[in-house]
Design a protein around this motif. Structure first.
Motif, short mmCIF file in Angstrom:
data_model
loop_
_atom_site.label_atom_id
_atom_site.label_comp_id
_atom_site.label_asym_id
_atom_site.label_seq_id
_atom_site.Cartn_x
_atom_site.Cartn_y
_atom_site.Cartn_z
N LEU A 157 41.32 44.82 35.03
CA LEU A 157 41.12 43.87 36.12
C LEU A 157 40.61 42.54 35.58
O LEU A 157 39.84 42.51 34.62
CB LEU A 157 40.09 44.42 37.11
N THR A 158 41.02 41.46 36.20
CA THR A 158 40.48 40.15 35.87
C THR A 158 39.18 39.94 36.65
O THR A 158 38.90 40.67 37.61
CB THR A 158 41.46 39.02 36.23
N VAL A 159 38.42 38.93 36.26
CA VAL A 159 37.19 38.60 36.99
C VAL A 159 37.53 38.30 38.45
O VAL A 159 36.87 38.77 39.37
CB VAL A 159 36.47 37.40 36.33
N ARG A 160 38.59 37.56 38.67
CA ARG A 160 39.01 37.22 40.05
C ARG A 160 39.35 38.47 40.86
O ARG A 160 38.98 38.59 42.02
CB ARG A 160 40.19 36.26 40.02
N GLN A 161 40.05 39.42 40.26
CA GLN A 161 40.39 40.66 40.96
C GLN A 161 39.15 41.46 41.32
O GLN A 161 39.05 41.99 42.42
CB GLN A 161 41.33 41.52 40.11
N VAL A 162 38.20 41.55 40.40
CA VAL A 162 36.97 42.29 40.67
C VAL A 162 36.18 41.60 41.78
O VAL A 162 35.67 42.25 42.69
CB VAL A 162 36.10 42.45 39.41
N ALA A 163 36.10 40.28 41.74
CA ALA A 163 35.35 39.53 42.75
C ALA A 163 35.93 39.74 44.14
O ALA A 163 35.20 39.80 45.12
CB ALA A 163 35.31 38.05 42.40
N ALA A 164 37.25 39.88 44.24
CA ALA A 164 37.92 40.04 45.53
C ALA A 164 38.01 41.50 45.97
O ALA A 164 38.24 41.77 47.14
CB ALA A 164 39.33 39.45 45.46
N ALA A 165 37.82 42.42 45.04
CA ALA A 165 38.04 43.83 45.33
C ALA A 165 36.87 44.47 46.08
O ALA A 165 35.74 44.00 46.01
CB ALA A 165 38.28 44.61 44.03
N ASP A 166 37.18 45.53 46.76
CA ASP A 166 36.17 46.36 47.39
C ASP A 166 35.80 47.42 46.36
O ASP A 166 36.51 48.40 46.19
CB ASP A 166 36.73 47.01 48.65
N MET A 167 34.72 47.19 45.64
CA MET A 167 34.34 48.08 44.54
C MET A 167 33.29 49.09 45.00
O MET A 167 32.25 49.25 44.41
CB MET A 167 33.80 47.25 43.37
#
Length: 116
Positions: free
Chosen positions: A24-34
């Motif tokens: 995952l990119t930083v952007r994907q992690v920031a947008a994701a429901d983790m």
């Protein structure tokens, strides 16, 4: 920037050893429901709240490894990078990039970047 965090086909977080682990990119992690693992989500939420309260520019010093496609793999500091993005903070990044072969014997995570 790419992270050392991965998801499987279902979008849930998995370990790098998972057969279908996708970085995952930083952007994907920031947008994701983790939500899973919960500890990671709690850490991200706490750090994001701290970043939102910060009135000053955020400075991040991050080590990274250069990938064959030119992207950088963050080796440490992913939580800080993600929370700064989530908080839409003004960020100055000092990136220290290591150059080397894409060899999983150096860093096992590099196996996910051999065919990129």
């Amino acid at each position: 920037m790419t992270t050392l965090w991965y998801t499987g086909r279902d979008g849930r977080p998995v370990e790098y050893t998972h057969s279908r682990a996708a970085p995952l990119t930083v952007r994907q992690v920031a947008a994701a429901d983790m939500r899973t693992p919960l500890q990671r989500q709690n850490t991200l939420n706490t750090l994001t709240q701290q970043a939102l309260r910060c009135r000053e520019s955020v400075q991040l010093v991050l080590p990274a490894y250069r990938l064959p496609d030119g992207a950088d793999l963050i080796l440490d500091g992913t939580h800080r990078a993600v929370t700064a993005l989530r908080a839409r903070a003004h960020v100055t990044v000092f990136l220290y990039v290591l150059l080397g072969p894409t060899d999983p014997t150096i860093l096992p995570d590099l196996a996910h970047h051999l065919d990129r």
